[in-house]
Design a protein around this motif. Structure first.
Motif, mmCIF file in Angstrom:
data_model
loop_
_atom_site.group_PDB
_atom_site.id
_atom_site.type_symbol
_atom_site.label_atom_id
_atom_site.label_comp_id
_atom_site.label_asym_id
_atom_site.label_seq_id
_atom_site.Cartn_x
_atom_site.Cartn_y
_atom_site.Cartn_z
ATOM 1 N N ALA A 107 0.925 -1.456 0.333
ATOM 2 C CA ALA A 107 -0.256 0.024 -0.201
ATOM 3 C C ALA A 107 1.119 0.971 0.003
ATOM 4 N N LEU A 108 2.149 0.938 0.504
ATOM 5 C CA LEU A 108 2.760 1.963 0.581
ATOM 6 C C LEU A 108 3.628 2.733 -0.690
ATOM 7 N N LEU A 109 3.822 1.304 -1.371
ATOM 8 C CA LEU A 109 4.782 1.640 -2.785
ATOM 9 C C LEU A 109 4.336 2.342 -3.456
ATOM 10 N N GLN A 110 5.689 3.346 -4.177
ATOM 11 C CA GLN A 110 5.137 4.563 -5.148
ATOM 12 C C GLN A 110 5.308 5.019 -6.120
ATOM 13 N N TYR A 111 6.197 3.692 -6.887
ATOM 14 C CA TYR A 111 6.789 3.195 -8.015
ATOM 15 C C TYR A 111 6.220 1.787 -8.541
ATOM 16 N N ALA A 112 7.099 0.678 -7.483
ATOM 17 C CA ALA A 112 6.796 -0.744 -8.171
ATOM 18 C C ALA A 112 5.596 -1.092 -8.133
ATOM 19 N N PRO A 113 5.008 -2.072 -8.992
ATOM 20 C CA PRO A 113 3.676 -2.796 -8.696
ATOM 21 C C PRO A 113 3.884 -3.973 -7.867
ATOM 22 N N ALA A 114 2.493 -3.919 -7.244
ATOM 23 C CA ALA A 114 2.436 -4.631 -5.971
ATOM 24 C C ALA A 114 1.861 -6.079 -6.334
ATOM 25 N N ASN A 115 2.561 -6.505 -6.656
ATOM 26 C CA ASN A 115 2.694 -8.596 -6.914
ATOM 27 C C ASN A 115 2.690 -9.020 -5.599
ATOM 28 N N LEU A 116 1.627 -9.312 -5.215
ATOM 29 C CA LEU A 116 0.888 -10.368 -4.097
ATOM 30 C C LEU A 116 0.442 -11.287 -4.327
ATOM 31 N N LEU A 117 1.074 -12.509 -3.734
ATOM 32 C CA LEU A 117 0.419 -13.475 -3.767
ATOM 33 C C LEU A 117 -0.293 -13.776 -2.462
ATOM 34 N N THR A 118 -1.223 -14.521 -2.229
ATOM 35 C CA THR A 118 -1.983 -14.536 -1.532
ATOM 36 C C THR A 118 -1.790 -15.442 -0.039
ATOM 37 N N SER A 119 -1.236 -16.830 -1.343
ATOM 38 C CA SER A 119 -0.951 -18.369 -0.399
ATOM 39 C C SER A 119 0.514 -18.311 -1.198
ATOM 40 N N CYS A 120 0.844 -19.422 -0.736
ATOM 41 C CA CYS A 120 1.577 -20.887 -1.818
ATOM 42 C C CYS A 120 1.181 -22.272 -1.105
ATOM 43 N N PRO A 121 0.521 -22.473 -2.455
ATOM 44 C CA PRO A 121 -0.153 -24.032 -2.725
ATOM 45 C C PRO A 121 0.930 -24.504 -1.248
ATOM 46 N N SER A 122 2.047 -24.749 -1.484
ATOM 47 C CA SER A 122 2.797 -25.294 -1.303
ATOM 48 C C SER A 122 3.873 -25.593 -0.845
ATOM 49 N N THR A 123 5.389 -26.313 0.646
ATOM 50 C CA THR A 123 6.636 -25.590 0.301
ATOM 51 C C THR A 123 7.469 -26.520 -0.813
ATOM 52 N N GLU A 124 7.013 -26.656 -1.058
ATOM 53 C CA GLU A 124 8.029 -27.370 -3.060
ATOM 54 C C GLU A 124 7.874 -26.288 -3.653
ATOM 55 N N LEU A 125 5.987 -25.585 -4.164
ATOM 56 C CA LEU A 125 6.273 -24.316 -4.592
ATOM 57 C C LEU A 125 6.543 -22.861 -4.006
ATOM 58 N N ALA A 126 7.196 -22.908 -2.478
ATOM 59 C CA ALA A 126 7.717 -21.870 -2.302
ATOM 60 C C ALA A 126 9.704 -21.599 -2.895
ATOM 61 N N ILE A 127 9.808 -23.046 -2.421
ATOM 62 C CA ILE A 127 11.093 -22.786 -2.501
ATOM 63 C C ILE A 127 11.415 -22.433 -4.250
ATOM 64 N N ALA A 128 10.683 -23.612 -4.991
ATOM 65 C CA ALA A 128 10.313 -22.875 -6.478
ATOM 66 C C ALA A 128 10.475 -21.846 -6.928
#
Length: 216
Positions: A94-115
């Motif tokens: 909410a405080l970003l002035q220039y960069a886009p806010a690409n938010l993942l609301t969750s990560c489906p698995s630990t394996e995917l978080a690592i990737a």
């Protein structure tokens, strides 16, 4: 009845967890509107609720904006602990002035978080496991330390770019981003630094096997 405990130095089992295929990470990035197959470069950001974090959210936002403007690193907010991390990420976004806010609301698995961590060019993180996942893949790290376990791991991993949460300022985080960005061409060297931790982690299973054998 334990009178002669055997003390063994090992490493966090997270250093040897497997990653999902790179294509799975790319597909998740594409779901939030990014284009990893076109050579985009990313800043992985993982923040968490913690006393004092709200006061430092503007400093995180300044560092994310700086990385985007100076190095063309597109931020990707990666939550390790679901809703709490996502809520903290929203405060920074909410405080970003220039960069886009690409938010993942969750990560489906630990394996995917690592990737996903492996797909980042630089990681800026408070979460220990986000730092572990990225360090093992040779990603330059900027750590924000809220607990001594975080700095202890970074020291063991040979990644010295970190600051305590209570010391964080926009200027300090931006300087750490500069130093991390300069290491992007040395991923193999950074990965090699964690090889010792991967070897140490084997002590966990070996010690468990010895304990089971002795208990029979």
């Amino acid at each position: 009845g334990v009178r002669r405990p055997q003390v063994i130095l090992a490493a966090d089992p997270a250093v040897t967890l497997p990653a999902a295929p790179p294509q799975a990470a790319d597909a998740l990035l594409e779901e939030i509107g990014l284009h990893p197959r076109k050579g985009e470069r990313y800043l992985g950001v993982t923040v968490r609720p913690w006393p004092g974090f709200d006061d430092k959210a503007p400093a995180f936002a300044a560092a994310v904006d700086y990385a985007y403007q100076r190095y063309d690193l597109i931020p990707v907010f990666i939550p390790i602990e679901g809703k709490p991390d996502a809520a903290a990420a929203q405060k920074v976004a909410a405080l970003l002035q220039y960069a886009p806010a690409n938010l993942l609301t969750s990560c489906p698995s630990t394996e995917l978080a690592i990737a996903l961590s492996a797909r980042m060019d630089v990681a800026l993180s408070m979460r220990l496991h986000a730092l572990i996942f990225a360090a093992v893949r040779g990603v330059p790290l900027v750590g924000v330390v809220y607990d001594p376990k975080v700095s202890a791991f970074l020291d063991d991993a040979g990644q010295d770019l970190y600051a305590r949460l209570d010391q964080v300022t926009p200027e300090l985080l931006c300087a750490l981003v500069d130093a991390a960005a300069a290491r992007r061409q040395d991923r193999r060297a950074l990965e090699d630094k964690t090889a010792r931790l991967v070897r140490l982690e084997r002590e966990n299973s070996q010690a468990a096997a010895r304990l089971l054998a002795e208990s029979k």
